[in-house]
Design an enzyme around this catalytic site. Structure first.
Site, PDB file in Angstrom:
ATOM      1  N   GLU A  69      57.745  31.517  16.394  1.00 47.00           N
ATOM      2  CA  GLU A  69      56.923  29.691  16.950  1.00 47.00           C
ATOM      3  C   GLU A  69      57.319  29.203  16.365  1.00 47.00           C
ATOM      4  OE1 GLU A  69      53.780  29.854  18.699  1.00 47.00           O
ATOM      5  OE2 GLU A  69      54.048  32.253  19.134  1.00 47.00           O
ATOM      6  N   HIS A  75      48.695  31.425  20.099  1.00 49.18           N
ATOM      7  CA  HIS A  75      49.542  31.808  19.803  1.00 49.18           C
ATOM      8  C   HIS A  75      50.390  32.358  19.179  1.00 49.18           C
ATOM      9  CE1 HIS A  75      51.897  29.504  23.920  1.00 49.18           C
ATOM     10  NE2 HIS A  75      50.307  29.558  23.978  1.00 49.18           N
TER      11      HIS A  75
END
Length: 237
Positions: free
Chosen positions: A9, A152
């Site tokens: 990420e 996510h």
């Protein structure tokens, strides 16, 4: 074979524009089985995430303030990844960020560490052309439970991707036989069929007559051009 399913990420979409990695998740597979030997890091990116990125991963800037910087975890991470096949969804994105982080940390680029890189997005596009091939779409298509994925997260996404990858490549198992396991297949016994007298069963009169009627119908339908009639009248050399 040792494989590592990896996901990151980031603070935004462009490593070259200064965005940084904030989370890395890695899941280990050995012989296509999960080992539980996973790695997970939250990182201080030394900058804030873009607003759009925050909506995707939900990891606040405040949460990351006291986390280690990439350079501090790089030795452990690179030792863990060394020599393995790295499996990534949209590999170009993650590898670009990893290369930038390694460059900033004064370390060699990613390809010098990884044994190879497999892009599951490229695999999916080849297998399902013209269809959506995001991780969520592949989970739905392949029956992988992603109900816990509201945001996510690198480790969760790596775990889901490991399941997706195994399903994407499941058919390969049926095509390969491990040489090491060949002894367990059994011994093949060759039989000489010449030792057997095989009976010849001839058609009886009724069967022969029925066959001739079918041939006559084919002759009529073809205007007398059936090949077997022509061959039957050819002289024997």
């Amino acid at each position: 074979m040792r494989q590592i399913v990896l996901d990151t990420e980031t603070t935004g979409l462009s490593a070259e524009a200064g965005d940084r990695i904030i989370e890395i998740g890695c899941v280990e597979l050995v012989a296509r089985k999960l080992t539980g030997n996973n790695k997970h890091f939250y990182l201080n990116p030394e900058r804030d995430s873009h607003e759009d990125a925050l909506k995707v991963h939900g990891i606040s800037n405040e949460f990351l303030r006291d986390k280690p910087k990439f350079a501090a975890v790089a030795p452990e991470l690179m030792d863990y990844l060394a020599g393995a096949e790295i499996i990534i969804h949209n590999a170009a994105f993650d590898v670009a960020f990893l290369n930038k982080e390694l460059e900033l940390a004064g370390r060699p680029p990613f390809h010098t560490v990884a044994g190879s890189v497999t892009d599951t997005l490229a695999m999916a596009k080849e297998m399902y052309p013209g269809k959506r091939n995001s991780l969520d779409a592949l989970c739905d298509r392949l029956g992988v439970d992603n109900s816990g994925r509201t945001l996510h997260g690198a480790l969760l996404d790596a775990e889901l991707l490991a399941d997706v990858y195994i399903n994407l490549t499941r058919g390969q198992d049926a095509l390969l036989i491990d040489v090491a396991d060949s002894a367990s297949v059994g011994i093949v016994t060759r039989i000489d069929l010449r030792q057997f007298t095989l009976p010849v069963l001839l058609a009886n009169e009724q069967e022969a007559a029925a066959h001739e009627e079918v041939l006559k119908l084919l002759d009529k339908a073809s205007g007398g051009k059936t090949l077997w009639r022509q061959i039957a009248v050819l002289p024997v050399a």
